[in-house]
Design a protein around this motif. Structure first.
Motif, PDB file in Angstrom:
ATOM      1  N   GLY A  44      47.539  35.206  44.618  1.00  0.00           N
ATOM      2  CA  GLY A  44      46.789  34.142  43.962  1.00  0.00           C
ATOM      3  C   GLY A  44      45.289  34.388  43.969  1.00  0.00           C
ATOM      4  O   GLY A  44      44.830  35.524  43.950  1.00  0.00           O
ATOM      5  N   LEU A  45      44.527  33.304  44.015  1.00  0.00           N
ATOM      6  CA  LEU A  45      43.076  33.389  43.933  1.00  0.00           C
ATOM      7  C   LEU A  45      42.480  34.204  45.082  1.00  0.00           C
ATOM      8  O   LEU A  45      41.581  35.022  44.871  1.00  0.00           O
ATOM      9  CB  LEU A  45      42.459  31.987  43.904  1.00  0.00           C
ATOM     10  N   SER A  46      42.982  34.015  46.299  1.00  0.00           N
ATOM     11  CA  SER A  46      42.437  34.791  47.424  1.00  0.00           C
ATOM     12  C   SER A  46      42.738  36.274  47.238  1.00  0.00           C
ATOM     13  O   SER A  46      41.916  37.132  47.573  1.00  0.00           O
ATOM     14  CB  SER A  46      42.971  34.285  48.761  1.00  0.00           C
ATOM     15  N   GLY A  47      43.891  36.612  46.683  1.00  0.00           N
ATOM     16  CA  GLY A  47      44.227  38.005  46.394  1.00  0.00           C
ATOM     17  C   GLY A  47      43.306  38.591  45.344  1.00  0.00           C
ATOM     18  O   GLY A  47      42.861  39.736  45.458  1.00  0.00           O
ATOM     19  N   LEU A  48      43.002  37.810  44.318  1.00  0.00           N
ATOM     20  CA  LEU A  48      42.090  38.258  43.272  1.00  0.00           C
ATOM     21  C   LEU A  48      40.717  38.558  43.862  1.00  0.00           C
ATOM     22  O   LEU A  48      40.121  39.590  43.564  1.00  0.00           O
ATOM     23  CB  LEU A  48      41.976  37.195  42.177  1.00  0.00           C
ATOM     24  N   ILE A  49      40.230  37.669  44.709  1.00  0.00           N
ATOM     25  CA  ILE A  49      38.897  37.855  45.308  1.00  0.00           C
ATOM     26  C   ILE A  49      38.872  39.080  46.220  1.00  0.00           C
ATOM     27  O   ILE A  49      37.977  39.926  46.127  1.00  0.00           O
ATOM     28  CB  ILE A  49      38.463  36.579  46.063  1.00  0.00           C
ATOM     29  N   VAL A  50      39.868  39.199  47.084  1.00  0.00           N
ATOM     30  CA  VAL A  50      39.917  40.346  48.005  1.00  0.00           C
ATOM     31  C   VAL A  50      40.046  41.655  47.229  1.00  0.00           C
ATOM     32  O   VAL A  50      39.333  42.626  47.498  1.00  0.00           O
ATOM     33  CB  VAL A  50      41.076  40.187  49.014  1.00  0.00           C
ATOM     34  N   ALA A  51      40.943  41.692  46.252  1.00  0.00           N
ATOM     35  CA  ALA A  51      41.155  42.916  45.481  1.00  0.00           C
ATOM     36  C   ALA A  51      39.899  43.304  44.701  1.00  0.00           C
ATOM     37  O   ALA A  51      39.529  44.483  44.656  1.00  0.00           O
ATOM     38  CB  ALA A  51      42.339  42.741  44.533  1.00  0.00           C
ATOM     39  N   THR A  52      39.246  42.327  44.113  1.00  0.00           N
ATOM     40  CA  THR A  52      38.040  42.611  43.337  1.00  0.00           C
ATOM     41  C   THR A  52      36.922  43.129  44.227  1.00  0.00           C
ATOM     42  O   THR A  52      36.257  44.116  43.899  1.00  0.00           O
ATOM     43  CB  THR A  52      37.583  41.353  42.567  1.00  0.00           C
ATOM     44  N   LEU A  53      36.715  42.473  45.350  1.00  0.00           N
ATOM     45  CA  LEU A  53      35.675  42.940  46.281  1.00  0.00           C
ATOM     46  C   LEU A  53      36.003  44.322  46.834  1.00  0.00           C
ATOM     47  O   LEU A  53      35.120  45.178  46.963  1.00  0.00           O
ATOM     48  CB  LEU A  53      35.471  41.935  47.408  1.00  0.00           C
ATOM     49  N   ALA A  54      37.279  44.553  47.150  1.00  0.00           N
ATOM     50  CA  ALA A  54      37.692  45.856  47.678  1.00  0.00           C
ATOM     51  C   ALA A  54      37.495  46.953  46.635  1.00  0.00           C
ATOM     52  O   ALA A  54      37.198  48.099  46.982  1.00  0.00           O
ATOM     53  CB  ALA A  54      39.144  45.812  48.128  1.00  0.00           C
ATOM     54  N   ALA A  55      37.665  46.605  45.367  1.00  0.00           N
ATOM     55  CA  ALA A  55      37.496  47.586  44.303  1.00  0.00           C
ATOM     56  C   ALA A  55      36.027  47.848  43.986  1.00  0.00           C
ATOM     57  O   ALA A  55      35.665  48.954  43.599  1.00  0.00           O
ATOM     58  CB  ALA A  55      38.218  47.123  43.035  1.00  0.00           C
ATOM     59  N   LEU A  56      35.174  46.858  44.161  1.00  0.00           N
ATOM     60  CA  LEU A  56      33.790  46.988  43.715  1.00  0.00           C
ATOM     61  C   LEU A  56      32.781  47.309  44.815  1.00  0.00           C
ATOM     62  O   LEU A  56      31.874  48.117  44.599  1.00  0.00           O
ATOM     63  CB  LEU A  56      33.361  45.713  42.989  1.00  0.00           C
ATOM     64  N   VAL A  57      32.902  46.684  45.973  1.00  0.00           N
ATOM     65  CA  VAL A  57      31.868  46.850  47.004  1.00  0.00           C
ATOM     66  C   VAL A  57      31.749  48.301  47.488  1.00  0.00           C
ATOM     67  O   VAL A  57      30.633  48.851  47.506  1.00  0.00           O
ATOM     68  CB  VAL A  57      32.084  45.858  48.174  1.00  0.00           C
TER      69      VAL A  57
END
Length: 180
Positions: free
Chosen positions: A74-87
């Protein structure tokens, strides 16, 4: 359970983002292996659909990782995945930018760039093979993939025309032969 998925996504997607020489297309084979074969979070069709959606949606193609995060947690997965991909990638880009500004005119740096080019091309080509295997399950799919590859290799025609042609052919086939 959800925290285990989030942690696994954070670690795996951070590592994948750092080796994405050539973008998300370059890491598609490893993404597929991890998500489908190792973790069993989805099947080939789900992976192919999310990957295709990530490619056609506006924005960076690494968005596919965000879509996987959304699907898994869900939303927490989207946030974690996006940050893990970008940071990690942004941090690496910043460090690399500093490095290039300092050593960018050195002869050995040109050799380094020349050596990374075929690696990026090979990674992108291998991802196309993985995606074809994941998405093509019938004769029309194999024909569409082969014809589009030929179109890209041997002409200057934009591959989006092949997408429209085969979407129309699939709609026609479904109308003429229901259930096929």
């Amino acid at each position: 359970m959800k925290s285990d998925v989030l942690l696994r996504m954070a670690i795996d997607f951070s590592i994948l983002s750092l080796v994405a020489i050539g973008g998300a297309n370059a890491i598609a084979p490893e993404m597929h292996r991890q998500l489908v074969d190792v973790l069993h979070w989805m099947d080939d069709a789900e992976f192919a659909n999310l990957f295709a959606l990530g490619q056609v949606a506006p924005g960076p193609n690494i968005m596919v990782l965000s879509l996987v995060g959304w699907k898994m947690a869900g939303l927490s997965g989207l946030i974690v995945a996006t940050l893990a991909a970008l940071v990690p990638t942004c941090a690496l880009a910043w460090v690399t930018g500093r490095f290039v500004s300092r050593y960018g005119r050195a002869a050995w740096f040109d050799s380094l760039k020349a050596g990374l080019t075929p690696i990026a091309i090979g990674l992108v080509l291998s991802s196309s093979l993985v995606m074809a295997r994941a998405a093509d399950h019938d004769a029309l799919g194999f024909l569409a993939t082969a014809a589009t590859a030929a179109l890209v290799l041997f002409t200057a025609i934009n591959p989006i025309f092949a997408l429209g042609l085969f979407a129309g052919a699939a709609a026609l086939a479904a109308t003429m032969w229901p259930g096929v």
